[in-house]
Design a protein around this motif. Structure first.
Motif, PDB file in Angstrom:
ATOM      1  N   GLY A  53       0.821  -1.224   0.000  1.00  0.00           N
ATOM      2  CA  GLY A  53       0.000   0.000   0.000  1.00  0.00           C
ATOM      3  C   GLY A  53       0.845   1.260   0.000  1.00  0.00           C
ATOM      4  N   PHE A  59       1.233  -1.907   3.674  1.00  0.00           N
ATOM      5  CA  PHE A  59       0.624  -3.223   3.896  1.00  0.00           C
ATOM      6  C   PHE A  59       0.391  -3.910   2.543  1.00  0.00           C
ATOM      7  CE2 PHE A  59      -2.979  -6.065   4.738  1.00  0.00           C
ATOM      8  CZ  PHE A  59      -2.510  -6.724   5.861  1.00  0.00           C
ATOM      9  N   LYS A  64      -5.254  -7.722   1.660  1.00  0.00           N
ATOM     10  CA  LYS A  64      -6.550  -7.058   1.852  1.00  0.00           C
ATOM     11  C   LYS A  64      -7.571  -7.621   0.867  1.00  0.00           C
ATOM     12  CE  LYS A  64      -5.315  -2.428   3.314  1.00  0.00           C
ATOM     13  NZ  LYS A  64      -5.320  -1.010   2.991  1.00  0.00           N
ATOM     14  N   ASN A  81      -8.760   6.078  -0.772  1.00  0.00           N
ATOM     15  CA  ASN A  81      -8.306   7.104   0.151  1.00  0.00           C
ATOM     16  C   ASN A  81      -7.552   8.178  -0.643  1.00  0.00           C
ATOM     17  OD1 ASN A  81      -7.123   8.632   2.163  1.00  0.00           O
ATOM     18  ND2 ASN A  81      -6.661   6.875   3.467  1.00  0.00           N
ATOM     19  N   TYR A 169      -7.086  16.328   8.617  1.00  0.00           N
ATOM     20  CA  TYR A 169      -6.014  15.367   8.319  1.00  0.00           C
ATOM     21  C   TYR A 169      -6.380  13.982   8.824  1.00  0.00           C
ATOM     22  CZ  TYR A 169      -1.464  13.044   9.150  1.00  0.00           C
ATOM     23  OH  TYR A 169      -0.426  12.152   9.203  1.00  0.00           O
ATOM     24  N   GLY A 172      -7.720  10.977   6.840  1.00  0.00           N
ATOM     25  CA  GLY A 172      -6.899  10.090   6.018  1.00  0.00           C
ATOM     26  C   GLY A 172      -6.722   8.743   6.680  1.00  0.00           C
ATOM     27  N   GLU A 173      -6.879   8.685   8.000  1.00  0.00           N
ATOM     28  CA  GLU A 173      -6.810   7.414   8.725  1.00  0.00           C
ATOM     29  C   GLU A 173      -8.034   6.614   8.300  1.00  0.00           C
ATOM     30  OE1 GLU A 173      -6.994   4.390  11.756  1.00  0.00           O
ATOM     31  OE2 GLU A 173      -8.569   5.771  11.178  1.00  0.00           O
ATOM     32  N   GLU A 174      -7.840   5.337   7.959  1.00  0.00           N
ATOM     33  CA  GLU A 174      -8.910   4.666   7.223  1.00  0.00           C
ATOM     34  C   GLU A 174     -10.233   4.540   7.972  1.00  0.00           C
ATOM     35  OE1 GLU A 174      -6.779   1.186   5.998  1.00  0.00           O
ATOM     36  OE2 GLU A 174      -7.563  -0.005   7.653  1.00  0.00           O
ATOM     37  N   ILE A 210     -10.172  -0.671   1.405  1.00  0.00           N
ATOM     38  CA  ILE A 210      -9.740   0.721   1.301  1.00  0.00           C
ATOM     39  C   ILE A 210      -8.269   0.768   0.930  1.00  0.00           C
ATOM     40  CG2 ILE A 210      -9.591   0.852   3.836  1.00  0.00           C
ATOM     41  CD1 ILE A 210     -10.135   3.904   3.488  1.00  0.00           C
ATOM     42  N   LEU A 393      -2.322   8.548  14.427  1.00  0.00           N
ATOM     43  CA  LEU A 393      -1.927   9.953  14.465  1.00  0.00           C
ATOM     44  C   LEU A 393      -1.059  10.253  15.679  1.00  0.00           C
ATOM     45  CD1 LEU A 393      -3.907  13.018  13.368  1.00  0.00           C
ATOM     46  CD2 LEU A 393      -2.720  13.128  15.536  1.00  0.00           C
TER      47      LEU A 393
HETATM   48  C1  LIG Z   1      -3.264   9.998  10.835  1.00  0.00           C
HETATM   49  C2  LIG Z   1      -3.246   9.196   9.585  1.00  0.00           C
HETATM   50  C3  LIG Z   1      -3.403   9.833   8.360  1.00  0.00           C
HETATM   51  C4  LIG Z   1      -3.408   9.106   7.188  1.00  0.00           C
HETATM   52  N1  LIG Z   1      -3.562   9.774   6.018  1.00  0.00           N
HETATM   53  C5  LIG Z   1      -3.599   9.061   4.866  1.00  0.00           C
HETATM   54  C6  LIG Z   1      -3.817   9.725   3.629  1.00  0.00           C
HETATM   55  O1  LIG Z   1      -3.949  10.939   3.571  1.00  0.00           O
HETATM   56  N2  LIG Z   1      -3.862   8.978   2.494  1.00  0.00           N
HETATM   57  C7  LIG Z   1      -3.713   7.615   2.523  1.00  0.00           C
HETATM   58  O2  LIG Z   1      -3.781   6.985   1.484  1.00  0.00           O
HETATM   59  N3  LIG Z   1      -3.510   6.973   3.680  1.00  0.00           N
HETATM   60  C8  LIG Z   1      -3.458   7.653   4.848  1.00  0.00           C
HETATM   61  N4  LIG Z   1      -3.263   6.987   6.024  1.00  0.00           N
HETATM   62  C9  LIG Z   1      -3.128   5.517   5.978  1.00  0.00           C
HETATM   63  C10 LIG Z   1      -4.497   4.854   5.955  1.00  0.00           C
HETATM   64  O3  LIG Z   1      -4.956   4.677   7.278  1.00  0.00           O
HETATM   65  C11 LIG Z   1      -4.473   3.486   5.303  1.00  0.00           C
HETATM   66  O4  LIG Z   1      -3.420   2.756   5.831  1.00  0.00           O
HETATM   67  C12 LIG Z   1      -4.326   3.539   3.820  1.00  0.00           C
HETATM   68  O5  LIG Z   1      -5.337   4.318   3.253  1.00  0.00           O
HETATM   69  C13 LIG Z   1      -4.418   2.162   3.259  1.00  0.00           C
HETATM   70  O6  LIG Z   1      -4.215   2.183   1.867  1.00  0.00           O
HETATM   71  P1  LIG Z   1      -2.967   1.445   1.231  1.00  0.00           P
HETATM   72  O7  LIG Z   1      -2.910   0.059   1.795  1.00  0.00           O
HETATM   73  O8  LIG Z   1      -3.242   1.444  -0.222  1.00  0.00           O
HETATM   74  O9  LIG Z   1      -1.780   2.239   1.591  1.00  0.00           O
HETATM   75  C14 LIG Z   1      -3.230   7.705   7.221  1.00  0.00           C
HETATM   76  C15 LIG Z   1      -3.055   7.072   8.446  1.00  0.00           C
HETATM   77  C16 LIG Z   1      -3.050   7.801   9.611  1.00  0.00           C
HETATM   78  C17 LIG Z   1      -2.857   7.076  10.899  1.00  0.00           C
END
Ligand SMILES: Cc1cc2nc3c(=O)[nH]c(=O)nc-3n(C[C@H](O)[C@H](O)[C@H](O)COP(=O)(O)O)c2cc1C
Ligand code: SF4
Ligand code: FES
Lengths: 443, 203
Positions: A53, A59, A64, A81, A169, A172-174, A210, A393
């Motif tokens: 990811g 990950f 997933k 996301n 912000y 963005g956490e899923e 996601i 966060l």
């Molecule tokens: C505080 C915080 C902010 C995050 N912001 C983003 C973000 O802006 N964009 C994003 O893709 N993942 C962000 N993540 C990670 C997501 O929780 C998640 O891991 C991700 O969307 C999974 O997608 P992926 O497996 O394709 O990376 C953030 C995580 C945290 C803890």
């Protein structure tokens, strides 16, 4: 090593944003192949590709996709996301603006693989231009049978919606993103093992996948060319495959997004961005949440999930900021702390209180009122936040502060002891906020 | 404790149900109807519904605006207000000026001189961050990373990013905005509403 443009191959051609131009550049070949394949075979290709990811956590994507129940009993959802908010990162914005069909095709491939009926792209509210570009592409895809009912005659039905955020912000956490999409305050939810995974109970308690924008955008070329082919990219690293887009900013001559193959060195990335304005002092390689590294470690750093760990940092979201000798580390850390204190959602105590305490202490230091023991106090707060917060966060707020103190302890010591910055140049003074100016002059 | 009671006391009051004056235009009503078809649950329309309201009420989510969204979606005022106040792009504290200038002072922008841009705006307009000029023209804000760090120092006005900026770019921007009759705050909300809707759903 030069740039390796897989996602960005046609990004500079405005034609690529139209269905016609996309098809002329071999667009939708991945989807056409995927719908002729068994669902499991698509997931197996993703496994062979080694794709991890791109949203920050790295990950493995196939795990997933494979986790969603194969016997469909309720609607399945797909979420993208696109809430890109990590300071230093601006790759998803460019991907959506210039290569919207890559994302749409990637999500449609995923929809086939996990039997999703419906998808949402949750876009950061500020990104209007990116959303407009996606809007136009989605409308065109519907008109020509690439979205909606019975896509390309395959029997696959998939609806795709855009949903705009409104400035947070934390969304963005899923799990917070899903709360927000369901019309709530953007606060995170309990996670596995205390609650089921999103693949079991996500949006409206239905199975949900996601992924980040860049992650989905990789799917078309993986399916088109095969997972094994994709895995040859980055083969020099331990466990990072493919290409990764890095957003490079700070004191570089040519800031922008650069797509490189894993295994490229950090210094080569800096060269792609036109090299430094001034002398390299510090780099935050993967967005504000990852620990900074000093110039010496930059020389050794190789871009890969495990390899960056060897110099004490992370690939993160790919927001790579390079800074020169006029950068006051203490002021930089203060501003980082302000970001997290403002963006903490307030749900859990360690993060809600801890981020504010860190900011208060750093604030008094940069105003020239630091007190003996402040460094220890900061370190102890980071330890009380890290690993004790409800969501990522909190950790992300603790790491950069702890990292800065570990890498540049003398700058903190000096600032606290003398009530002013060790970086005593007119340039540094010009950067400081007015309230901090006193600590940036020698008089 | 007394301070807490004070804070509660100064919270804007929700209009009583029988005093609710609905102001959504026909266009807004049909947009909201289209949005409902996007989600299995009405509640998901709260965020886009607030965007519609922010446009319909001139860029400010007053208690009346929040109450109208709550009423139209069948949710309580408290619930919708709770959502509206969580997100930084909804303006709930007070009515903004016709143009909101949001300066990024986050990491890359800070290190590329964003605070001098803030100083210059404050001096030129004679207001501090979070304030609005007496003529109701400009509001200035400091914001977190706009994710355009390649253009640091960068700022946002309406749905446009402008950067990298220096003091002469600010002068030019202010002049241009003074001649602009439409509110860029309203324009941003409208742009955001529009991208939610398919071409076949546009009012
Ligand atoms: C505080 C915080 C902010 C995050 N912001 C983003 C973000 O802006 N964009 C994003 O893709 N993942 C962000 N993540 C990670 C997501 O929780 C998640 O891991 C991700 O969307 C999974 O997608 P992926 O497996 O394709 O990376 C953030 C995580 C945290 C803890
Ligand atoms: S760590 Fe806690 S307070 Fe911080 S954003 Fe996550 S849930 Fe909210
Ligand atoms: S720091 Fe200003 S746009 Fe990222």
């Amino acid at each position: 090593m030069a740039e390796h443009k897989l996602l960005f191959e046609f990004a500079h051609e405005s034609e690529f944003r139209t269905l016609h131009g996309y098809l002329a550049r071999k667009g939708y070949e991945g989807l056409k192949k995927a719908i002729g394949m068994d669902r499991q075979a698509v997931i197996d290709e993703m496994k062979a590709s080694g794709l991890r990811g791109r949203g920050g956590a790295g990950f493995p994507t196939w795990i997933k996709w494979n986790g969603i129940e194969k016997e469909k009993t309720k609607p399945h959802y797909l979420v993208c996301n696109a809430d890109e908010g990590e300071p230093g990162t601006f790759k998803d914005k460019q991907l959506m603006e210039e290569t919207p069909f890559l994302l749409i095709e990637g999500m449609t491939i995923a929809a086939h693989a996990v039997q999703a009926d419906c998808g949402y792209i949750y876009i950061r509210g500020e990104f209007v231009d990116a959303a407009k570009s996606l809007r136009a592409a989605i409308d065109e895809a519907y008109q020509h049978g690439y979205l909606g009912k019975n896509i390309l005659g395959s029997g696959l039905d998939f609806d795709l919606y855009l949903h705009m955020g409104a400035g947070s912000y934390e969304c963005g956490e899923e799990s917070a993103l899903m709360s927000s999409l369901m019309g709530e305050r953007g606060m995170p939810r309990l996670k596995f093992p205390h609650a089921p995974l999103p693949t079991v109970a996500g949006l409206w308690d239905h199975p949900t996948i996601i992924n980040n924008v860049e992650t989905y955008a990789c799917a078309p070329s993986i399916i088109k060319n095969g997972g094994e082919w994709y895995a040859t990219l980055g083969a020099s690293t331990k466990n990072s495959r493919g290409t990764k887009i890095f957003s490079v900013s700070g004191h570089v001559n040519k800031p922008g997004n650069f797509e490189i193959e894993f295994g490229t060195s950090l210094m080569e990335l800096l060269e792609l961005a036109g090299g430094m304005q001034g002398e390299l002092k510090m780099c935050v390689p993967g967005g504000s949440s990852v620990p900074m590294i000093n110039a010496e470690d930059c020389q050794k750093a190789i871009i890969g999930y495990e390899e960056m760990g060897e110099v004490g940092s992370m690939v993160g979201s790919g927001g790579c900021m390079f800074f020169n000798e006029h950068t006051c580390i203490v002021s930089f850390t203060w501003r980082t702390a302000q970001f997290y204190a403002l963006e903490s959602c307030g749900k859990c105590t360690p993060c809600r209180e801890g981020t504010k305490w860190m900011l208060q202490i750093l604030d008094r230091i940069v105003r020239g009122n630091g007190q003996p023991g402040d460094m220890d106090l900061l370190m102890s707060i980071t330890k009380q936040i890290d690993g004790r917060s409800f969501c990522g966060l909190g950790d992300a707020a603790a790491w950069p502060v702890a990292g800065a103190i570990k890498k540049f302890p003398h700058e903190f010591e000096y600032f606290i002891q003398h009530g002013r910055s060790m970086v005593d140049t007119p340039e540094a003074r010009a950067l400081a906020p007015r309230l901090h100016q006193r600590a940036f002059s020698s008089v | 404790m007394s301070e807490l009671i004070q804070v509660g006391a100064s919270r804007p009051k929700a209009p009583a149900p029988d005093q609710l004056e609905l102001r959504f235009s026909a266009k807004a009503i049909s947009e909201l109807a289209a949005l409902r078809t996007h989600y299995p649950d009405n509640k998901s329309c709260i965020l886009p519904g607030l965007w519609i309201a922010q446009r319909e009420y001139g860029g400010y989510l007053s208690p009346e605006a929040i109450a109208e969204v709550a009423h139209r979606l069948g949710h309580s005022y408290a619930e919708v207000e709770g959502v509206a106040t969580f997100y930084s792009m909804y303006t709930t504290a007070h009515a903004p000026g016709r143009h909101m200038i949001e300066v990024c002072t986050c990491l890359s922008c800070h290190m590329c001189g964003a605070y001098r841009i803030v100083d210059y705006l404050e001096e030129t307009l004679g207001i501090g961050l979070g304030e609005t000029t007496a003529d109701g023209m400009f509001t200035i804000h400091e914001v977190e990373c706009l994710d355009a760090c390649d253009r640091a120092p960068v700022l946002q006005v309406g749905d446009q990013y402008i950067g990298p900026v220096d003091t002469s770019a600010i002068d030019a921007l202010l002049n241009k905005l003074r001649g602009e009759t439409n509110s860029t705050v309203v324009q941003l909300a409208d742009s955001i509403v529009q991208v939610h809707l398919r071409d076949t759903e546009k009012a």
